[in-house]
Design an enzyme around this catalytic site. Structure first.
Site, PDB file in Angstrom:
ATOM      1  N   GLU A   1       0.813  -1.215   0.000  1.00  0.00           N
ATOM      2  CA  GLU A   1       0.000   0.000   0.000  1.00  0.00           C
ATOM      3  C   GLU A   1       0.848   1.268   0.000  1.00  0.00           C
ATOM      4  O   GLU A   1       0.348   2.353  -0.326  1.00  0.00           O
ATOM      5  CB  GLU A   1      -0.923   0.016   1.223  1.00  0.00           C
ATOM      6  CG  GLU A   1      -2.036  -1.016   1.193  1.00  0.00           C
ATOM      7  CD  GLU A   1      -3.136  -0.683   0.205  1.00  0.00           C
ATOM      8  OE1 GLU A   1      -3.089   0.401  -0.401  1.00  0.00           O
ATOM      9  OE2 GLU A   1      -4.037  -1.525   0.019  1.00  0.00           O
TER      10      GLU A   1
ATOM     11  N   GLU B   1       7.228 -21.681   8.301  1.00  0.00           N
ATOM     12  CA  GLU B   1       7.474 -20.779   9.413  1.00  0.00           C
ATOM     13  C   GLU B   1       8.321 -21.415  10.514  1.00  0.00           C
ATOM     14  O   GLU B   1       8.794 -20.731  11.419  1.00  0.00           O
ATOM     15  CB  GLU B   1       6.147 -20.317  10.022  1.00  0.00           C
ATOM     16  CG  GLU B   1       5.360 -21.405  10.735  1.00  0.00           C
ATOM     17  CD  GLU B   1       4.074 -20.876  11.334  1.00  0.00           C
ATOM     18  OE1 GLU B   1       3.980 -20.855  12.568  1.00  0.00           O
ATOM     19  OE2 GLU B   1       3.177 -20.495  10.564  1.00  0.00           O
TER      20      GLU B   1
END
Length: 296
Positions: free
Chosen positions: A82, A113
């Protein structure tokens, strides 16, 4: 142990969740969500420290890098992508890294992860330097991928920040700055995309927005560095020029075109009577700050 983490505990208000009416459950969920902003308020001092460090990194040519897994990684990526349209940043200036690679944004990559080495490798792949700042995000505060990345960042002298939803977190002990927002047990046990995710999103909003203000990406409370990539944003840019200079629409439109559709440059031209080239040069000297430019 995992069971000792607040994010993994059961919420006493929803022990009979599967027997509740929809309205009753939503009221409890809304009440739990309403607590998040107040809990974040307790961490403003640490968030301020993180923002100041991000500003220092960006002003020295460094990058802001978000590092996370699962929901945390996706929120980091969302905030990063963004920044170019909102603040006119280079796409390489704010980066989001997620365990398992960008494809993990859409579909989970199981097991990625759990590997500390992958966190180090991902930072090495973007050539991390000591001018950069790494923000590790993990609701549990113990994700190996994030731990490995933060440790590597520390090793090479980069600034590090940990954002977690448990106190005394492992990543909080690794990072130089820690932001630990304990929102309590989720209404759906262990679903950290809920309150924990909301808290992380709010914190990342604060980190990026306040940092961009700090490096001159705004004038007053106006988005003067937005990229006018479609008709809606072009009209918004003209409105911003009008707000910043108190000119009428036709003047804003004319200067927007003369400034090569650069909102900030158009504002400087109107406020100072400078030519396009002169306005661009002045902005370079003040590191893009309209406020500092018109003070000269």
């Amino acid at each position: 142990m995992l069971g000792d983490l607040t994010t993994e505990k059961r919420n006493e208000k929803t022990m009979n969740l599967d027997e509740m009416s929809t309205e009753a459950f939503l009221k409890i969920m809304n009440g739990e969500d309403a607590k998040v902003a107040y809990i974040i308020k307790e961490n403003i001092l640490y968030i301020t420290e993180a923002v100041n460090n991000i500003i220092t990194s960006l002003k020295s040519g460094g990058r802001l890098i978000y590092l996370g897994a699962g929901t945390s990684g996706r929120l980091g990526l969302l905030d990063a992508v963004e920044c170019p349209p909102t603040f006119g940043t280079d796409p390489k200036e704010v980066i989001g890294l997620i365990s398992g690679g960008n494809e993990a944004f859409i579909q989970a990559v199981e097991g990625a992860e759990d590997n500390e080495e992958l966190g180090r490798n991902d930072l090495q792949s973007i050539h991390l330097t000591d001018s950069d700042i790494v923000v590790g995000i993990a609701a549990s505060g113990r994700t190996p991928y994030v731990i490995g990345g933060l440790q590597y960042a520390n090793d090479i002298g980069a600034a590090t920040v940990a954002v977690s939803n448990n106190r005394n977190s492992t990543i909080g002990r690794v990072a130089k700055t820690k932001i630990e927002v304990d929102c309590g047990p989720e209404v759906l046990s262990g679903s950290t995309r809920l309150k924990a995710g909301t808290a992380q999103k709010m914190i990342l909003n604060m980190l990026s927005t306040a940092s961009m203000v700090g490096v001159g990406k705004t004038y007053q409370n106006l988005l003067v560095d937005l990229q006018p990539t479609n008709e809606k944003l072009k009209e918004r840019a003209k409105k911003i020029i009008m707000e910043a200079t108190q000119c009428d629409f036709s003047t804003a439109e004319a200067y927007f075109k003369m400034a090569n559709y650069e909102t900030k440059t158009a504002i400087i031209m109107l406020l100072t009577d400078l030519s396009y080239d002169e306005a661009v040069e002045c902005l370079k000297k003040t590191e893009g700050s309209i406020h500092k430019t018109i003070e000269k």
